[in-house]
Design an enzyme around this catalytic site. Structure first.
Site, short mmCIF file in Angstrom:
data_model
loop_
_atom_site.label_atom_id
_atom_site.label_comp_id
_atom_site.label_asym_id
_atom_site.label_seq_id
_atom_site.Cartn_x
_atom_site.Cartn_y
_atom_site.Cartn_z
N LYS A 30 0.89 -1.19 0.07
CA LYS A 30 -0.12 0.00 -0.05
C LYS A 30 0.78 1.22 -0.10
CE LYS A 30 -1.99 1.70 3.97
NZ LYS A 30 -1.66 3.22 4.22
N ASN A 31 1.81 1.09 0.88
CA ASN A 31 2.58 2.67 1.06
C ASN A 31 3.53 2.79 0.26
OD1 ASN A 31 0.95 3.18 3.34
ND2 ASN A 31 2.31 2.64 4.87
N CYS A 124 -6.30 7.82 8.96
CA CYS A 124 -6.64 7.28 10.31
C CYS A 124 -6.22 7.89 11.41
CB CYS A 124 -5.85 5.93 10.58
SG CYS A 124 -6.19 4.54 9.55
N ARG A 129 -1.27 14.71 13.04
CA ARG A 129 -0.50 14.56 11.93
C ARG A 129 -0.27 15.65 11.12
NH1 ARG A 129 -2.56 8.85 9.45
NH2 ARG A 129 -0.45 8.61 8.43
N ASP A 314 3.87 0.59 12.20
CA ASP A 314 2.48 0.17 11.73
C ASP A 314 2.28 -1.38 12.21
OD1 ASP A 314 2.15 2.49 10.39
OD2 ASP A 314 2.88 1.51 8.39
N ARG A 407 -8.76 -0.68 4.38
CA ARG A 407 -7.92 0.29 3.74
C ARG A 407 -6.43 -0.39 3.03
NH1 ARG A 407 -9.18 6.08 6.54
NH2 ARG A 407 -7.65 6.64 4.89
N1 EPU Z 1 5.08 14.89 11.22
C1 EPU Z 1 5.14 16.22 11.67
N2 EPU Z 1 5.24 17.09 10.70
C2 EPU Z 1 5.02 16.84 9.39
C3 EPU Z 1 5.03 15.46 9.18
C4 EPU Z 1 5.12 14.47 10.17
O1 EPU Z 1 5.21 16.46 13.12
O2 EPU Z 1 4.84 17.59 8.51
C5 EPU Z 1 5.21 13.67 12.55
C6 EPU Z 1 4.07 13.17 12.53
O3 EPU Z 1 3.00 13.81 13.17
C7 EPU Z 1 4.34 12.12 13.08
C8 EPU Z 1 5.75 11.55 12.71
O4 EPU Z 1 6.07 12.86 12.17
O5 EPU Z 1 4.28 11.77 14.54
C9 EPU Z 1 5.99 10.40 11.45
O6 EPU Z 1 5.08 10.87 10.40
P1 EPU Z 1 5.61 10.62 8.89
O7 EPU Z 1 5.20 11.94 8.07
O8 EPU Z 1 6.71 9.85 8.67
O9 EPU Z 1 4.16 9.48 8.45
P2 EPU Z 1 3.46 9.59 6.97
O10 EPU Z 1 4.24 10.07 5.87
O11 EPU Z 1 1.99 10.48 7.46
C10 EPU Z 1 3.70 7.12 6.42
C11 EPU Z 1 2.62 6.00 6.24
C12 EPU Z 1 2.05 5.61 7.61
C13 EPU Z 1 3.22 5.14 8.42
C14 EPU Z 1 4.25 6.45 8.73
C15 EPU Z 1 5.53 6.20 9.49
C16 EPU Z 1 1.84 6.31 4.13
C17 EPU Z 1 0.75 6.49 3.13
N3 EPU Z 1 1.54 6.31 5.26
O12 EPU Z 1 2.87 8.05 6.92
O13 EPU Z 1 1.33 4.51 7.42
O14 EPU Z 1 2.86 4.84 9.87
O15 EPU Z 1 4.70 6.80 7.45
O16 EPU Z 1 6.24 4.96 8.96
O17 EPU Z 1 3.10 6.00 3.64
C18 EPU Z 1 -0.49 2.55 7.76
O18 EPU Z 1 -0.04 2.28 6.68
O19 EPU Z 1 -1.14 2.61 8.48
C19 EPU Z 1 0.07 4.22 8.26
C20 EPU Z 1 -0.41 4.81 9.01
#
Ligand code: EPU
Length: 428
Positions: A30-31, A124, A129, A314, A407
């Site tokens: 997915k990711n 989610c 976030r 995850d 999802r």
């Molecule tokens: N964060 C900030 N500011 C930002 C961006 C992130 O403070 O501008 C913080 C977030 O609040 C969080 C941390 O940084 O505490 C990590 O966030 P990250 O940006 O790395 O996560 P993401 O890109 O929103 C992706 C995956 C998630 C997975 C995370 C961490 C996708 C679509 N989603 O999310 O996947 O948990 O990286 O590995 O790629 C899932 O598949 O269930 C899922 C939630």
């Protein structure tokens, strides 16, 4: 029937207490798929994505691409996406609120059309976030945000320019947005302290196959030399390391033995090492992963989720559920998100004792056994963890909130049945 009632009627029913045995094939990631689907916007030529999972987040992303003018089709050779000469850049409807991955459209649409107006991405609820790291990085590359309160409206007059960007935290999504912005930018972009997750590497491999110039993906220094244009390509997506991890833990927690075909073991070292500490015997092979569970899962003392290559957030809920009936206590610390223990309350309903010390630390006081009851998924991975708990429990478990699980898991009931589990989707 309205969709709320419909969803509350739908449930996954599990008869627990059966050791999982057999072979199951792991679906596409997915990711890895979602940012690559957004990246197709950067070319008007055809892109073919093989091994794309058929999950609701992917269908949502396809809907959004269609809304922007893309032609999409599932064919034998893969998911075929053709983006138009002129893409729309207004996404102020409700679509983007349904998932976090619409965040990739920010970088992709700005790079492609020079402007965008969209709602904030949803997804989610696993903690706050924010998007600050994304926005600051894109601003450094030339984007101007006209509005960033409830909506995100931005333009990049003259297109993106390369820049040296140091991230305050290795955010996966922010690193992906910078890559999307950087591949067609003027000059060189360097990302210091970016994310190193395998999904970042996949995105760079896809873009490289389209003609982008990227080095250092998956390392501390990612460098992108902007090019004039990108062309289409055919690309095979990797298998899903989180789905593979979910099933590996489920097999171990039920004391079963199974082969997970095409499990991407090269990207699963941290969760596999923990699984071995929990007493499982593993064989990493060229074609996948063989798992044999212990009589009883061993408590492991302490586990903290970290960025890659650390233990993935995850799989945190999955590990939490697996440890409910372990031999000893374990403390789990969530190191990435600030509110990812919603599943704990549901596990309590099944007789588990996951004591929340604060919002990010849970102490598991193991019990002899879990018992089946009705529980509700509050997020994707928490939902999968409840299915796992249902497999461990005695009696019948009903997991509501199936939409969340769909999802990310193509067909969790089919996969678990392949392993001899008694599980079905009810209420359709
Ligand atoms: N964060 C900030 N500011 C930002 C961006 C992130 O403070 O501008 C913080 C977030 O609040 C969080 C941390 O940084 O505490 C990590 O966030 P990250 O940006 O790395 O996560 P993401 O890109 O929103 C992706 C995956 C998630 C997975 C995370 C961490 C996708 C679509 N989603 O999310 O996947 O948990 O990286 O590995 O790629 C899932 O598949 O269930 C899922 C939630």
């Amino acid at each position: 029937m309205n969709s709320f009632l419909q969803e509350h009627k739908r449930s996954i029913v599990i008869k627990g207490g059966i050791r999982l045995k057999g072979t199951v094939k792991i679906q596409g990631s997915k990711n890895a798929s979602l940012p690559i689907m957004a990246a197709t916007l950067l070319t008007i030529q055809e892109c073919v994505l093989q091994n794309c999972p058929r999950i609701s987040d992917i269908y949502h992303m396809l809907e959004i691409l269609e809304l922007l003018g893309a032609k999409v089709q599932w064919q034998k050779r893969g998911l075929v996406i053709c983006n138009p000469q002129t893409v729309l850049c207004d996404l102020s409807g409700p679509q983007v609120r349904t998932m976090r991955s619409s965040m990739f459209l920010l970088g992709a649409l700005l790079a492609r059309s020079g402007k965008v107006c969209m709602n904030y991405p949803g997804g989610c609820v696993i903690g706050s976030r924010p998007m600050n790291i994304h926005l600051e990085a894109l601003e450094q590359m030339g984007a101007r945000f006209l509005y960033k309160e409830e909506k995100l409206c931005a333009e990049v007059p003259g297109g993106f320019h390369g820049s040296d960007i140091t991230l305050p935290f290795p955010s996966v999504g922010a690193t992906e947005n910078i890559i999307l912005a950087g591949v067609l930018a003027k000059g060189r972009t360097r990302v210091f302290g970016g994310a190193k997750e395998p999904e970042i590497v996949s995105l760079c491999e896809f873009l490289t196959a389209c003609g982008a110039k990227i080095t250092g993906a998956g390392t501390d220094l990612l460098s992108i030399e902007g090019v004039e244009s990108l062309h289409g390509c055919s690309f095979c997506l990797p298998t899903d390391r989180i789905v593979a991890g979910t099933y590996a833990y489920a097999v171990a927690a039920t004391g079963g033995e199974a082969f997970l075909e095409r499990a991407p073991i090269g990207h699963m070292e941290a969760p596999l090492t923990i699984l071995e500490k929990m007493g499982a015997e593993l064989q990493r092979t060229m074609d996948g992963l063989y798992v044999q569970g212990p009589e009883r899962i061993h408590g492991i003392g302490y586990l903290k989720t970290k960025v890659y290559p650390g233990f993935p957030t995850d799989l945190q809920s999955i590990a939490l559920a697996s440890l409910m009936t372990a031999t000893e206590m374990t403390v789990i610390e969530e190191g990435i998100f600030d509110n990812r223990f919603a599943v704990a309350k549901e596990l309590e309903k099944m007789g588990g004792r996951p004591l929340l010390l604060d919002k990010t630390v849970a102490c598991i006081d193991p019990v002899q056994s879990l018992y089946g009851t009705g529980v509700e998924a509050k997020d994707l991975r928490g939902g999968a963890a409840l299915v796992l708990a249902g497999l461990m429990a005695s009696g019948e478990t009903r997991v509501y909130g199936v939409d969340y699980i769909e999802r990310g898991y193509e067909n969790i009931c089919r996969d678990i049945r392949e392993l001899g589990g008694v599980i079905y989707l009810s209420g359709e």
